[in-house]
Design an enzyme around this catalytic site. Structure first.
Site, PDB file in Angstrom:
ATOM      1  N   ILE A   1       0.877  -1.168   0.000  1.00  0.00           N
ATOM      2  CA  ILE A   1       0.000   0.000   0.000  1.00  0.00           C
ATOM      3  C   ILE A   1       0.914   1.217   0.000  1.00  0.00           C
ATOM      4  O   ILE A   1       1.873   1.284   0.773  1.00  0.00           O
ATOM      5  CB  ILE A   1      -0.938  -0.007   1.225  1.00  0.00           C
ATOM      6  CG1 ILE A   1      -1.837   1.233   1.240  1.00  0.00           C
ATOM      7  CG2 ILE A   1      -0.182  -0.123   2.531  1.00  0.00           C
ATOM      8  CD1 ILE A   1      -2.873   1.219   2.374  1.00  0.00           C
ATOM      9  N   SER A   2       0.672   2.161  -0.893  1.00  0.00           N
ATOM     10  CA  SER A   2       1.535   3.335  -1.012  1.00  0.00           C
ATOM     11  C   SER A   2       1.481   4.183   0.251  1.00  0.00           C
ATOM     12  O   SER A   2       0.487   4.176   0.986  1.00  0.00           O
ATOM     13  CB  SER A   2       1.117   4.186  -2.216  1.00  0.00           C
ATOM     14  OG  SER A   2       1.302   3.493  -3.424  1.00  0.00           O
TER      15      SER A   2
END
Length: 233
Positions: A82-83
């Site tokens: 997940i960024s």
């Protein structure tokens, strides 16, 4: 009678603890917005409001949940991440979304970016090639109230032609080039935000705008994303 009172007391304790936990996460989100986003030129009020609202901790595995609001990407399984919050906000702001925008995300991952997009516009489509991630994302989106996100399992390189054209397309995996079919599915004036460059190396986040049917590219910043996964022939 005593058993019933004990049960009620237990439920009250559990409910109070849960409320305290969620208040703490709300405070962490506010700190994230102030320290990681506003301080780094995220100025769009709708984007900031979405980042304040979506419970990021619900979209990460339990073993990394304590780090959900840190300024880092986090593993979500199956070799995917997940960024970090700043990148999510930056890409969202770059898309310039409105409530009536139709947006496509390539790379659903945990579903967090899709939830942020759903705070901003009514029509959100998202494609994930890793089937277990897609199922988990669908469950989390439903649990958190974002069930209206349209989710598909498949190769995002081909886009979602039945739902096209899109006002914006966000790609959350590093591609070696701009997929032609994604550009084709942009509306005139539409915006494609995509990291471009070699796998496992520095890439550059690009903004591709469709003007008179032609691509106009602008380099935004250096980034590093997981590789764009394709279906095997």
């Amino acid at each position: 009678m005593r058993a019933r009172l004990s049960l009620l007391a237990l439920l009250l304790i559990v409910g109070t603890a849960h409320a305290a936990y969620e208040r703490a996460r709300t405070n962490e989100r506010e700190h994230m917005v102030e320290e990681q986003l506003i301080s780094r030129d995220i100025t769009d009020e709708a984007t900031l409001a979405a980042m304040r609202t979506v419970p990021r901790h619900r979209f990460v595995p339990e073993d990394v949940r304590r780090s959900a609001y840190d300024d880092n990407p986090l593993p979500i399984g199956h070799g995917q991440t997940i960024s970090q919050p700043y990148i999510v906000a930056y890409m969202t702001q770059a898309a310039r979304l409105k409530r009536d925008s139709r947006v496509l995300e390539i790379g659903t991952g945990s579903g967090y970016q899709a939830a942020v997009l759903a705070e901003l516009c009514d029509e959100v489509y998202s494609i994930e090639i890793v089937e277990p991630l897609a199922h988990q994302a669908a469950a989390t989106l439903k649990e958190t109230g974002y069930e209206r996100v349209h989710l598909r399992i498949g190769d995002g390189y081909n886009g979602w032609p039945e739902a096209a054209p899109f006002d914006a397309i966000l790609v959350t995996a590093g591609a070696e080039d701009v997929p032609p079919k994604l550009f084709e599915q942009l509306k005139e004036g539409g915006r494609l935000v995509i990291p471009v460059g070699p796998a496992h190396s520095t890439q550059f986040l690009k903004l591709v705008t469709k003007r008179n049917g032609k691509p106009h590219l602008h380099t935004l910043m250096p980034v590093r994303f997981v590789p764009f996964t394709r279906e095997k022939p």
